[in-house]
Write a protein that holds these residues in place. Structure first.
Motif, PDB file in Angstrom:
ATOM      1  N   GLU A  73      32.419  36.215  32.705  1.00 11.77           N
ATOM      2  CA  GLU A  73      33.395  35.670  32.317  1.00 11.77           C
ATOM      3  C   GLU A  73      34.324  35.914  31.164  1.00 11.77           C
ATOM      4  OE1 GLU A  73      31.976  37.649  35.946  1.00 11.77           O
ATOM      5  OE2 GLU A  73      32.457  35.954  36.784  1.00 11.77           O
ATOM      6  N   VAL A  74      33.359  34.270  31.244  1.00 12.12           N
ATOM      7  CA  VAL A  74      34.214  33.335  30.195  1.00 12.12           C
ATOM      8  C   VAL A  74      33.851  34.045  28.471  1.00 12.12           C
ATOM      9  CG1 VAL A  74      35.022  31.284  29.228  1.00 12.12           C
ATOM     10  CG2 VAL A  74      35.038  31.462  31.519  1.00 12.12           C
ATOM     11  N   GLY A  75      32.741  34.459  29.105  1.00 11.90           N
ATOM     12  CA  GLY A  75      31.846  34.727  28.038  1.00 11.90           C
ATOM     13  C   GLY A  75      32.359  36.048  27.290  1.00 11.90           C
ATOM     14  N   ILE A  76      32.544  37.224  28.663  1.00 15.99           N
ATOM     15  CA  ILE A  76      33.004  38.519  28.401  1.00 15.99           C
ATOM     16  C   ILE A  76      34.875  38.128  27.991  1.00 15.99           C
ATOM     17  CG2 ILE A  76      34.148  40.290  29.551  1.00 15.99           C
ATOM     18  CD1 ILE A  76      32.278  39.863  31.565  1.00 15.99           C
ATOM     19  N   LEU A  77      35.409  37.214  27.709  1.00 13.82           N
ATOM     20  CA  LEU A  77      36.619  36.974  26.872  1.00 13.82           C
ATOM     21  C   LEU A  77      36.506  36.583  26.247  1.00 13.82           C
ATOM     22  CD1 LEU A  77      38.311  36.277  30.605  1.00 13.82           C
ATOM     23  CD2 LEU A  77      39.455  38.165  28.770  1.00 13.82           C
ATOM     24  N   LEU A  78      35.693  35.847  25.793  1.00 16.58           N
ATOM     25  CA  LEU A  78      35.632  35.168  24.226  1.00 16.58           C
ATOM     26  C   LEU A  78      34.304  35.399  23.623  1.00 16.58           C
ATOM     27  CD1 LEU A  78      36.473  31.310  25.265  1.00 16.58           C
ATOM     28  CD2 LEU A  78      38.164  32.768  24.643  1.00 16.58           C
ATOM     29  N   TYR A  79      33.886  35.970  23.944  1.00 19.14           N
ATOM     30  CA  TYR A  79      33.047  36.470  22.618  1.00 19.14           C
ATOM     31  C   TYR A  79      31.834  38.256  23.400  1.00 19.14           C
ATOM     32  CZ  TYR A  79      32.060  30.986  22.320  1.00 19.14           C
ATOM     33  OH  TYR A  79      32.385  29.904  22.804  1.00 19.14           O
ATOM     34  N   SER A  80      33.108  38.685  23.538  1.00 12.72           N
ATOM     35  CA  SER A  80      33.050  40.319  24.220  1.00 12.72           C
ATOM     36  C   SER A  80      32.279  41.013  22.974  1.00 12.72           C
ATOM     37  CB  SER A  80      34.089  41.132  24.176  1.00 12.72           C
ATOM     38  OG  SER A  80      34.531  40.994  22.596  1.00 12.72           O
TER      39      SER A  80
ATOM     40  N   THR B  58      36.578  34.219  50.442  1.00 11.69           N
ATOM     41  CA  THR B  58      38.045  35.725  49.907  1.00 11.69           C
ATOM     42  C   THR B  58      36.864  35.579  48.499  1.00 11.69           C
ATOM     43  OG1 THR B  58      39.694  34.611  49.190  1.00 11.69           O
ATOM     44  CG2 THR B  58      39.602  35.665  51.309  1.00 11.69           C
ATOM     45  N   TRP B  59      36.396  34.256  47.960  1.00 13.06           N
ATOM     46  CA  TRP B  59      35.578  34.195  46.271  1.00 13.06           C
ATOM     47  C   TRP B  59      35.322  35.259  45.465  1.00 13.06           C
ATOM     48  CZ3 TRP B  59      30.816  35.508  45.058  1.00 13.06           C
ATOM     49  CH2 TRP B  59      30.039  34.539  45.474  1.00 13.06           C
ATOM     50  N   LEU B  60      34.294  36.701  46.390  1.00 15.58           N
ATOM     51  CA  LEU B  60      34.075  37.581  46.129  1.00 15.58           C
ATOM     52  C   LEU B  60      35.228  38.433  45.388  1.00 15.58           C
ATOM     53  CD1 LEU B  60      31.205  39.270  45.379  1.00 15.58           C
ATOM     54  CD2 LEU B  60      31.533  39.388  47.605  1.00 15.58           C
ATOM     55  N   HIS B  61      35.980  38.531  46.470  1.00 11.24           N
ATOM     56  CA  HIS B  61      37.110  39.624  46.277  1.00 11.24           C
ATOM     57  C   HIS B  61      38.069  39.514  44.583  1.00 11.24           C
ATOM     58  CE1 HIS B  61      41.757  40.047  46.282  1.00 11.24           C
ATOM     59  NE2 HIS B  61      41.350  41.236  47.070  1.00 11.24           N
ATOM     60  N   ASP B  62      38.374  38.009  44.738  1.00 16.10           N
ATOM     61  CA  ASP B  62      38.999  37.326  42.992  1.00 16.10           C
ATOM     62  C   ASP B  62      37.820  37.618  41.817  1.00 16.10           C
ATOM     63  OD1 ASP B  62      40.793  36.242  45.352  1.00 16.10           O
ATOM     64  OD2 ASP B  62      39.562  34.296  45.462  1.00 16.10           O
ATOM     65  N   LEU B  63      36.352  37.315  42.303  1.00 13.07           N
ATOM     66  CA  LEU B  63      35.743  37.747  41.343  1.00 13.07           C
ATOM     67  C   LEU B  63      35.787  39.228  40.862  1.00 13.07           C
ATOM     68  CD1 LEU B  63      33.575  36.395  39.268  1.00 13.07           C
ATOM     69  CD2 LEU B  63      31.274  37.658  41.321  1.00 13.07           C
ATOM     70  N   ILE B  64      35.834  39.887  42.007  1.00 15.65           N
ATOM     71  CA  ILE B  64      36.113  41.489  41.139  1.00 15.65           C
ATOM     72  C   ILE B  64      36.594  41.610  40.858  1.00 15.65           C
ATOM     73  CG2 ILE B  64      36.221  43.875  42.239  1.00 15.65           C
ATOM     74  CD1 ILE B  64      34.556  42.612  44.687  1.00 15.65           C
ATOM     75  N   ALA B  65      37.817  41.419  40.746  1.00 17.90           N
ATOM     76  CA  ALA B  65      39.296  41.196  40.345  1.00 17.90           C
ATOM     77  C   ALA B  65      39.398  40.569  38.912  1.00 17.90           C
ATOM     78  CB  ALA B  65      40.330  40.520  40.582  1.00 17.90           C
ATOM     79  N   HIS B  66      39.151  39.954  38.925  1.00 15.85           N
ATOM     80  CA  HIS B  66      38.756  38.937  37.555  1.00 15.85           C
ATOM     81  C   HIS B  66      37.618  39.563  36.398  1.00 15.85           C
ATOM     82  CE1 HIS B  66      39.047  34.076  39.148  1.00 15.85           C
ATOM     83  NE2 HIS B  66      40.293  35.367  39.387  1.00 15.85           N
ATOM     84  N   GLN B  67      36.532  40.045  36.930  1.00 15.00           N
ATOM     85  CA  GLN B  67      35.950  41.200  36.184  1.00 15.00           C
ATOM     86  C   GLN B  67      36.811  42.662  35.593  1.00 15.00           C
ATOM     87  OE1 GLN B  67      31.839  41.853  36.536  1.00 15.00           O
ATOM     88  NE2 GLN B  67      32.087  39.839  38.385  1.00 15.00           N
TER      89      GLN B  67
ATOM     90  N   ALA C 205      39.045  41.493  33.528  1.00 11.16           N
ATOM     91  CA  ALA C 205      38.049  40.917  31.905  1.00 11.16           C
ATOM     92  C   ALA C 205      38.112  42.122  31.506  1.00 11.16           C
ATOM     93  CB  ALA C 205      37.649  40.084  32.313  1.00 11.16           C
ATOM     94  N   LYS C 206      37.632  43.600  31.844  1.00 12.08           N
ATOM     95  CA  LYS C 206      37.214  44.473  31.235  1.00 12.08           C
ATOM     96  C   LYS C 206      37.884  45.119  30.809  1.00 12.08           C
ATOM     97  CE  LYS C 206      35.361  49.003  32.353  1.00 12.08           C
ATOM     98  NZ  LYS C 206      33.776  49.646  31.636  1.00 12.08           N
ATOM     99  N   TRP C 207      39.060  44.785  31.347  1.00 11.16           N
ATOM    100  CA  TRP C 207      40.675  45.548  30.583  1.00 11.16           C
ATOM    101  C   TRP C 207      40.921  45.008  29.510  1.00 11.16           C
ATOM    102  CZ3 TRP C 207      43.622  47.404  36.132  1.00 11.16           C
ATOM    103  CH2 TRP C 207      43.207  48.045  36.560  1.00 11.16           C
TER     104      TRP C 207
END
Length: 261
Positions: A41-48, A116-125, A128-130
């Motif tokens: 997710e850091v890669g998506i946000l910084l090196y899209s 609940t980390w998978l729930h949080d990970l989905i929100a993060h992604q 990040a996409k938006w």
């Protein structure tokens, strides 16, 4: 006689060094905003724009770990692999954000990567996409800092250019009747244009992965239909699939449902 000057110190201010420092600070700021992130997710946000975004992010995060400005923890129930490693902000990283950018950040050592980390990970992604589409975003972690305990908050907010804010709910577990009723009221309020914490809302999105034995779409539509809303409103539903190895969210076709109270 020719005098050879030692210019090795000049490298400190080369564009590549300055760019590297900026990216380090950007990564620290992201961890402060989200609470924790994986390298992907850091890669998506910084090196899209790069097809090696995750590799570049792993290299950047490794450097920050070596500087003791961040640290990592394995996600619960997962092996400590590159796909299941959560990076968090350390005290030295928080101090650097304050000293260089004036951001009042603090260490994430008190954060527990809960079940609940998978729930949080989905929100993060999703956020990040938006963000990569040019949306402004506010993370769930940022909203938690602004609200009192027990107050209903979304999993994130997003604002497309020139439009009102979107209220995001990620549905992964089966909510109780009172909990889904409370959520429905906020989804309806967002869709009908309420203002919340100074954010002018205009749309509501429910994102849900396939969950055995639970039809999140129908349960939410049922709860929304039981409300006494002043007029019909629309809610967007996003079905999701999660890759079992990489934990990457795959987005299905969005569906806009009109709710007739």
């Amino acid at each position: 006689m020719d005098i050879q000057l030692d210019t090795s110190l000049d490298d400190f201010h080369t564009p590549s060094r300055i760019q590297g420092q900026r990216l380090e600070l950007d990564a620290l700021h992201l961890l402060h905003r989200f609470g924790w992130l994986r390298a992907r997710e850091v890669g998506i946000l910084l090196y899209s724009s790069s097809n090696q975004s995750r590799t570049l992010a792993e290299r950047l995060l490794r450097r920050l770990v070596e500087k003791r400005q961040i640290f990592f923890r394995p996600l619960q129930g997962e092996n400590d692999s590159k796909h299941a490693r959560a990076y968090l902000l350390g005290q030295a990283g928080a101090d650097r954000l304050w000293e260089v950018r004036g951001i009042d950040a603090w260490t994430s050592k008190d954060i527990t990567i809960s079940s609940t980390w998978l729930h949080d990970l989905i929100a993060h992604q999703i956020l990040a996409k938006w963000k990569n589409k040019g949306f402004q975003i506010v993370t769930g972690r940022e909203l938690h800092r602004r609200t009192r305990s027990g107050m209903k908050i979304p999993d994130g907010l997003a604002k497309p250019p020139g439009q009102d804010w979107i209220w995001l709910e990620v549905e992964r577990s089966r909510k109780s009747g009172p909990a889904i009723h409370k959520q429905a009221k906020y989804l309806a309020g967002a869709a009908l244009g309420m203002e919340w914490l100074g954010y002018q809302l205009g749309r509501a999105v429910v994102a849900y992965p396939e969950t055995p034995g639970v039809n999140h779409r129908l349960r939410n539509i049922s709860a929304l239909s039981k409300l006494s809303a002043p007029s019909p409103f629309k809610v967007i539903f996003f079905p999701l699939k999660i890759h079992p190895l990489t934990l990457v969210v795959q987005f299905g076709q969005a569906e806009e449902i009109t709710i007739e109270p």
